[in-house]
Design a protein around this motif. Sequence first.
Motif, mmCIF file in Angstrom:
data_model
loop_
_atom_site.group_PDB
_atom_site.id
_atom_site.type_symbol
_atom_site.label_atom_id
_atom_site.label_comp_id
_atom_site.label_asym_id
_atom_site.label_seq_id
_atom_site.Cartn_x
_atom_site.Cartn_y
_atom_site.Cartn_z
ATOM 1 N N VAL A 144 0.836 -1.204 0.000
ATOM 2 C CA VAL A 144 0.000 0.000 0.000
ATOM 3 C C VAL A 144 0.870 1.253 0.000
ATOM 4 N N SER A 145 1.901 1.275 0.818
ATOM 5 C CA SER A 145 2.799 2.427 0.865
ATOM 6 C C SER A 145 3.470 2.663 -0.481
ATOM 7 N N HIS A 146 3.876 1.608 -1.123
ATOM 8 C CA HIS A 146 4.494 1.735 -2.436
ATOM 9 C C HIS A 146 3.478 2.234 -3.459
ATOM 10 N N TYR A 147 2.254 1.750 -3.382
ATOM 11 C CA TYR A 147 1.212 2.131 -4.331
ATOM 12 C C TYR A 147 0.858 3.609 -4.221
ATOM 13 N N VAL A 148 0.746 4.128 -3.007
ATOM 14 C CA VAL A 148 0.385 5.536 -2.818
ATOM 15 C C VAL A 148 1.609 6.444 -2.796
ATOM 16 N N ARG A 149 2.757 5.866 -3.085
ATOM 17 C CA ARG A 149 4.025 6.597 -3.191
ATOM 18 C C ARG A 149 4.355 7.377 -1.913
ATOM 19 N N ARG A 150 4.232 6.697 -0.825
ATOM 20 C CA ARG A 150 4.645 7.240 0.469
ATOM 21 C C ARG A 150 5.899 6.502 0.898
ATOM 22 N N PRO A 151 6.606 7.043 1.875
ATOM 23 C CA PRO A 151 7.792 6.306 2.353
ATOM 24 C C PRO A 151 7.387 4.921 2.835
ATOM 25 N N LEU A 152 8.152 3.942 2.421
ATOM 26 C CA LEU A 152 7.861 2.564 2.792
ATOM 27 C C LEU A 152 8.196 2.325 4.251
ATOM 28 N N PRO A 153 7.335 1.579 4.938
ATOM 29 C CA PRO A 153 7.696 1.195 6.300
ATOM 30 C C PRO A 153 8.928 0.298 6.261
ATOM 31 N N PRO A 154 9.690 0.303 7.316
ATOM 32 C CA PRO A 154 10.875 -0.566 7.337
ATOM 33 C C PRO A 154 10.475 -2.026 7.153
ATOM 34 N N ARG A 155 11.372 -2.779 6.539
ATOM 35 C CA ARG A 155 11.114 -4.201 6.309
ATOM 36 C C ARG A 155 11.168 -4.982 7.602
ATOM 37 N N TYR A 156 10.329 -5.966 7.639
ATOM 38 C CA TYR A 156 10.318 -6.905 8.748
ATOM 39 C C TYR A 156 11.334 -7.981 8.418
ATOM 40 N N ARG A 157 12.460 -7.987 9.099
ATOM 41 C CA ARG A 157 13.556 -8.899 8.741
ATOM 42 C C ARG A 157 13.846 -9.955 9.795
ATOM 43 N N ARG A 158 13.265 -9.866 10.937
ATOM 44 C CA ARG A 158 13.597 -10.836 11.981
ATOM 45 C C ARG A 158 12.889 -12.158 11.747
ATOM 46 N N GLY A 159 13.525 -13.215 12.180
ATOM 47 C CA GLY A 159 12.880 -14.527 12.187
ATOM 48 C C GLY A 159 12.654 -15.128 10.823
ATOM 49 N N GLU A 160 13.680 -15.209 10.023
ATOM 50 C CA GLU A 160 13.530 -15.794 8.700
ATOM 51 C C GLU A 160 13.112 -17.265 8.762
ATOM 52 N N ASP A 161 13.271 -17.894 9.881
ATOM 53 C CA ASP A 161 12.880 -19.295 10.002
ATOM 54 C C ASP A 161 11.429 -19.456 10.469
ATOM 55 N N ARG A 162 10.672 -18.375 10.483
ATOM 56 C CA ARG A 162 9.288 -18.461 10.957
ATOM 57 C C ARG A 162 8.406 -19.302 10.032
ATOM 58 N N ALA A 163 8.700 -19.340 8.728
ATOM 59 C CA ALA A 163 7.918 -20.173 7.815
ATOM 60 C C ALA A 163 8.093 -21.655 8.154
ATOM 61 N N LEU A 164 9.298 -22.040 8.497
ATOM 62 C CA LEU A 164 9.541 -23.426 8.903
ATOM 63 C C LEU A 164 8.820 -23.732 10.214
ATOM 64 N N ALA A 165 8.844 -22.803 11.140
ATOM 65 C CA ALA A 165 8.146 -23.005 12.417
ATOM 66 C C ALA A 165 6.646 -23.154 12.199
ATOM 67 N N VAL A 166 6.077 -22.343 11.318
ATOM 68 C CA VAL A 166 4.644 -22.438 11.012
ATOM 69 C C VAL A 166 4.335 -23.788 10.379
ATOM 70 N N ALA A 167 5.163 -24.228 9.446
ATOM 71 C CA ALA A 167 4.939 -25.521 8.801
ATOM 72 C C ALA A 167 4.985 -26.656 9.822
ATOM 73 N N VAL A 168 5.947 -26.622 10.717
ATOM 74 C CA VAL A 168 6.056 -27.663 11.744
ATOM 75 C C VAL A 168 4.833 -27.628 12.664
ATOM 76 N N MET A 169 4.390 -26.426 13.046
ATOM 77 C CA MET A 169 3.207 -26.323 13.909
ATOM 78 C C MET A 169 1.966 -26.868 13.214
ATOM 79 N N LEU A 170 1.801 -26.590 11.928
ATOM 80 C CA LEU A 170 0.636 -27.087 11.201
ATOM 81 C C LEU A 170 0.686 -28.600 11.023
ATOM 82 N N LEU A 171 1.859 -29.141 10.732
ATOM 83 C CA LEU A 171 1.997 -30.599 10.627
ATOM 84 C C LEU A 171 1.688 -31.271 11.963
ATOM 85 N N ALA A 172 2.155 -30.672 13.048
ATOM 86 C CA ALA A 172 1.886 -31.232 14.381
ATOM 87 C C ALA A 172 0.409 -31.114 14.749
#
Length: 189
Positions: A144-172
């Motif tokens: 949305v910020s990019h679309y309305v040409r406003r300054p972009l909020p900072p990127r969320y960079r922490r926890g790159e392994d969160r997708a793996l954690a979510v997959a493990v939680m769903l499998l369990a």
Amino acid sequence: IDTARLMRQGGEAFTLLIISAAFIAGAVGGSLLGSGELSAAEGVLPGDGSVYGSDSYFSLLFSCAKYHLIVLLFSTSLAGVLLIPATLAFRGFALSCTAAFVASAYPEQGIALVLVVLGLPALLTVPSLFIVAYGGELFSARLVSHYVRRPLPPRYRRGEDRALAVAVMLLAAAAIECFAVPPLVRLLI
């Protein structure tokens, strides 16, 4: 003082507040309006003697992951900023509506059934949904910020392994629904 870090933390806290408030509002509404027709969204105790409409592991895995997949889809759109909290509100609504219905349908063992049938899998599916919704909401906000040409909020960079954690939680969670919940329900009913 690192102002970018403070802005990021403020935006991340606000995002978490929004999705949490949506989930809680849905849960309150669902507990007040719990009925058999509305509880079909969770698909538990369909009346044919089984716990879920389907007992295969992969169908239960899809059932555990359906809200996660919807949130992932919404996170790739501009409307995701509104649709992701709406999805969490609906999840909270469906979960508590089903809990209210099951508790009222089985007066003596209703609370125990709710804890087993809905509570055990929800210990894994709800936190993992919040992880996905949090990242999806931040991604959609950047779109949305990019679309309305406003300054972009900072990127969320922490926890790159969160997708793996979510997959493990769903499998369990699917394994719990497939292998642990049916025997426990048979003990209760």
